[in-house]
Design an enzyme around this catalytic site. Structure first.
Site, mmCIF file in Angstrom:
data_model
loop_
_atom_site.group_PDB
_atom_site.id
_atom_site.type_symbol
_atom_site.label_atom_id
_atom_site.label_comp_id
_atom_site.label_asym_id
_atom_site.label_seq_id
_atom_site.Cartn_x
_atom_site.Cartn_y
_atom_site.Cartn_z
ATOM 1 N N ASP A 64 0.804 -1.230 0.000
ATOM 2 C CA ASP A 64 0.000 0.000 0.000
ATOM 3 C C ASP A 64 0.835 1.277 0.000
ATOM 4 O OD1 ASP A 64 1.013 -0.351 2.528
ATOM 5 O OD2 ASP A 64 -0.885 -0.234 3.593
ATOM 6 N N HIS A 65 2.084 1.197 0.434
ATOM 7 C CA HIS A 65 2.886 2.420 0.572
ATOM 8 C C HIS A 65 3.612 2.792 -0.719
ATOM 9 C CE1 HIS A 65 2.148 1.924 4.835
ATOM 10 N NE2 HIS A 65 2.887 2.981 5.132
ATOM 11 N N ARG A 379 -0.688 12.904 10.066
ATOM 12 C CA ARG A 379 0.623 13.496 10.381
ATOM 13 C C ARG A 379 0.917 14.676 9.461
ATOM 14 N NH1 ARG A 379 3.483 7.676 11.400
ATOM 15 N NH2 ARG A 379 2.780 7.594 13.551
ATOM 16 N N SER A 547 6.465 7.129 13.215
ATOM 17 C CA SER A 547 6.281 5.816 12.600
ATOM 18 C C SER A 547 6.989 4.694 13.345
ATOM 19 C CB SER A 547 6.794 5.855 11.165
ATOM 20 O OG SER A 547 8.186 5.667 11.159
ATOM 21 N N ARG A 549 8.953 2.703 11.632
ATOM 22 C CA ARG A 549 10.007 2.263 10.709
ATOM 23 C C ARG A 549 11.312 1.953 11.435
ATOM 24 N NH1 ARG A 549 9.765 8.089 7.751
ATOM 25 N NH2 ARG A 549 7.618 7.426 7.816
HETATM 26 C C1 MIC Z 1 3.802 6.421 8.404
HETATM 27 O O1 MIC Z 1 2.625 6.753 8.426
HETATM 28 O O2 MIC Z 1 4.725 7.161 8.786
HETATM 29 C C2 MIC Z 1 4.167 5.039 7.864
HETATM 30 C C3 MIC Z 1 4.879 5.237 6.591
HETATM 31 O O3 MIC Z 1 2.990 4.311 7.626
HETATM 32 C C4 MIC Z 1 5.022 4.336 8.917
HETATM 33 C C5 MIC Z 1 5.594 3.050 8.477
HETATM 34 C C6 MIC Z 1 6.796 3.213 7.604
HETATM 35 O O4 MIC Z 1 7.616 4.094 7.817
HETATM 36 O O5 MIC Z 1 6.926 2.401 6.680
HETATM 37 C C7 MIC Z 1 4.323 4.101 10.256
HETATM 38 O O6 MIC Z 1 3.390 4.794 10.574
HETATM 39 O O7 MIC Z 1 4.774 3.237 11.026
HETATM 40 FE FE1 SF4 Z 2 -0.161 4.889 5.038
HETATM 41 FE FE2 SF4 Z 2 1.056 5.560 7.306
HETATM 42 FE FE3 SF4 Z 2 -0.321 7.364 5.905
HETATM 43 FE FE4 SF4 Z 2 -1.615 5.455 7.145
HETATM 44 S S1 SF4 Z 2 -0.393 7.067 8.087
HETATM 45 S S2 SF4 Z 2 -1.978 6.153 5.060
HETATM 46 S S3 SF4 Z 2 -0.219 3.733 6.932
HETATM 47 S S4 SF4 Z 2 1.549 6.323 5.262
#
Ligand code: MIC
Ligand code: SF4
Length: 657
Positions: A64-65, A379, A547, A549
């Site tokens: 999805d990313h 975010r 996140s 990550r």
């Molecule tokens: C995000 O919203 O920052 C992400 C991208 O979904 C991350 C995961 C990632 O960095 O791959 C998260 O929320 O954990």
């Molecule tokens: Fe995707 Fe993270 Fe954004 Fe949710 S917050 S839509 S999981 S990148």
């Protein structure tokens, strides 16, 4: 004793420790989810642990990313994840099927289970009464292999909901209200549990918006009871058999209670550059906006998009605005296409983006310089949209769509006066369209053994950490302020495609602090590393916000960073640091932060001894200019992991006896 819902579910899953706030406990994990941006590393690590069939009741791998596919990297990831999932007995949700949290809620989430996900917004599952927790990929890999998940037994904050939401006010405003009360800092080690008569006025998608963005509080998770609304949702998803009624006991003894009267909430917005910077929409109304997006795992459910389409029907969005929708799942998109709502939005001038994370993680649709962008996301960290110096406001779908019509930030409650629009009444359907053909069921054991895992050249097994030195000699590479997010540490956007290749991705660690014409953080760190000097990062409060990550630990480790000294460190990031053998040290006296300068050389003569058994450690500046005490808030298991050079080695050594 009257029990809280969180503790009821935890106690059903407890495999180690005692349910007492602050104690280390281990729980059995029923379900896992991974997404592609964290999943490739999670599966590479899983494979290196032996990689047989998963031991969970259910594991799902989502794409999805990373779907922009500039160059071969993203598609290499998709093929690797598709084949490794089939080999490991894992369900695979293909690119285009939707955002992991939305799809998981629709098709797999169920009350009373534990869900561990390599994404910080995994608590979305709390909307159906699951204990759903975000963690680093390695922790999820361990859970897939049948290992328990270790966590600090949480304190529980009870949020008593009363009343009902007013017209034009929605679940997003509820969580923004809570963020305005609790802020994004200081909530580590807590779970938010909703209760009270107001709960029954919120549908599951609304609850999921609230638990999703609970991640921004920094709590372990958030959870709603499972009741008639839950039953209705699961029935509409043709999964009635997954329903189980669950609630806290009457008079459950919460560690703290706050009360929110839903009828007293008004439209709110999180202003740049933190989800905790909340103002009322009426305060900021009138500012011009040129870009609006409705989507992300927070606000892209069927009901969110139906509300938007009802408001936009037969109208045109403002000529100065680019308005995009990104439906959260293929199910949502299908339903909108089926009932004509999609064509209403297209007619109104909406741009239709793919069902995926997209702009939320800087995958396209970045705003122009100086443009105010309104998003229904969770975010708005600086630069996350892909534009340096961006100005992103997080709002509800109602506020987004009202502003799309006027071209200015608009309180949706004014739509009646301004444009004669009444608040639409959107009901959750009795039946969603069920089509799981984009979710691949893993084959049986024999078939899966024959599957060849496809590994493109951009998929590289990350190097694991070396042992900690007995005598720690380090140098401060960076001194940063409060609220450093994992987006600061490891940027996503155009660099997201490097996730499966740590040596390449590590080049952009702390890219936002690099200055033109000067050596980068990565270059400086590697240079020190070659001289045998460990890199040290110094930070203020809430280091590692955001996140899950693990690259925010893995890549600095690859560059030779061995310690983070901060005022406080956020939960998931701290666990990731430990997993990759970076020592998390918190200032005993926060004012010692002021003494430290970049390039200072720091010695910790007794680091190993301290990691072995002490709660504090003494850190000395090499020339004797200062000395201070750092706290080592570590469980016995954390210590063993650090002394084993990281979680993977710890597991291997344990298996070898
Ligand atoms: C995000 O919203 O920052 C992400 C991208 O979904 C991350 C995961 C990632 O960095 O791959 C998260 O929320 O954990
Ligand atoms: Fe995707 Fe993270 Fe954004 Fe949710 S917050 S839509 S999981 S990148």
């Amino acid at each position: 004793m009257a029990q809280m819902l969180t503790y009821k579910i935890l106690s059903e899953h407890l495999v180690e420790g005692k349910l007492a706030a602050g104690q280390l406990i281990a729980i059995r994990i029923d379900q896992t989810l991974t997404q592609d941006a964290t999943g490739t590393t999670a599966f590479l690590l899983y494979e290196s642990m032996g990689g047989s069939r998963v031991k969970t009741d259910l594991s799902v791998s989502y794409i999805d990313h990373n779907m922009s596919q500039f160059g071969p990297e993203n598609h290499n990831d998709h093929l690797y994840l598709q084949t490794v999932a089939a080999k490991s007995g894992v369900y695979h949700s293909r690119a285009g099927n939707g955002i992991c949290h939305q799809v998981h809620l629709e098709r797999f989430g169920r009350p009373g289970v534990t869900l561990l996900g390599s994404d910080s917004h995994t608590p979305t599952g709390g909307g159906v009464g699951a204990v759903a927790i975000g963690a680093g990929g390695l922790d999820v890999a361990v859970a897939m292999a049948g290992g328990p998940f270790y966590l600090t037994c949480p304190n529980v904050l009870g949020v008593r909901l009363t009343g009902d939401l007013s017209d034009w006010v929605s679940a997003k405003d509820v969580i923004l209200k809570i963020l305005s009360i609790l802020s994004t800092k200081g909530n580590v080690g807590w779970v938010v549990e909703y209760f009270g008569e107001g709960v029954s006025n919120l549908s599951v998608p609304q609850r999921a918006t609230i638990t999703n963005m609970g991640a921004e509080l920094g709590v372990t998770t958030s959870i709603f009871p499972s009741d008639e609304q839950t039953k209705k949702f699961l029935t509409a998803q043709k999964r009635k058999e997954h329903f189980r009624e669950l609630a806290a006991d009457k008079n459950a003894d919460y560690d703290r209670v706050i009360e929110i009267d839903l009828s007293g909430i008004e439209p709110l917005a999180a202003c740049p550059t933190s989800p905790g910077n909340v103002k009322t929409v009426s305060e900021i109304a009138g500012m011009n906006t040129r870009q609006i997006v409705l989507g992300s795992c927070t606000n892209s459910s069927y009901t969110d998009l139906m509300m938007a389409s009802e408001v936009l029907k037969t109208r045109r969005i403002n000529d100065m605005v680019e308005f995009a929708i990104a439906p959260g799942s293929r199910q949502v998109l299908n339903m909108l296409a089926d009932n004509g709502a999609l064509s209403d939005m297209i007619a109104a001038g909406a741009r239709v983006l793919e069902s995926g994370c997209g702009p939320c993680i800087g995958q396209g649709f970045s705003p122009a310089d100086g443009v105010l962008s309104l998003r229904t996301f969770n975010r708005n960290f600086p630069g996350r949209s892909g534009t340096k110096g961006d100005s992103v406001y997080l709002v509800s779908p109602e506020t987004a769509v009202a502003s799309a019509l006027t071209g200015k930030i608009t309180d949706p409650r004014r739509l009646g006066d301004l444009l004669g629009i009444d608040c639409p009444e959107i009901e959750m359907p009795n039946e969603f369209i069920i089509d799981d053909t984009m979710i691949e069921t893993p084959p049986g054991k024999e078939e899966s053994a024959k599957i060849e895992v496809l590994r493109g050249s951009t998929i590289v097994m990350p190097r694991m950490p070396e042992e900690l030195p007995a005598e720690f000699a380090g140098q401060v590479l960076l001194k940063c302020a409060d609220k450093i997010t994992t987006d600061h540490i490891m940027p996503a956007g155009k660099f997201l495609k490097l996730r499966s290749n740590v040596p390449e991705y590590a080049k952009v660690v702390f890219n936002c602090f690099n200055e033109k014409g000067k050596p980068t953080f990565a270059q400086l760190a590697l240079e020190l590393n070659q001289k045998g000097i460990a890199g040290v990062i110094v930070a203020g409060d809430s280091y590692g916000q955001g996140s899950s990550r693990e690259h925010a630990a893995l890549c600095p480790m690859y560059l030779g960073v061995r310690a983070v000294i901060a005022k406080t460190i956020e939960r998931i990031h701290k666990a990731n640091l430990i997993n990759f053998c970076i020592v998390p040290i918190e200032f005993e006296n926060p004012s010692d932060y002021e003494k430290i300068k970049v390039d200072d050389k720091l010695r910790i003569p007794s680091l190993l001894d301290a990691v072995r058994a002490a709660d504090t450690v003494s850190v000395k500046e090499e020339n004797g200019r200062y000395e201070f005490t750092g706290r080592l808030e570590l469980s016995g298991r954390d210590r063993k992991i650090l002394l084993s050079a990281g979680l993977l080695n710890y597991i291997r050594r344990k298996a070898d006896g």
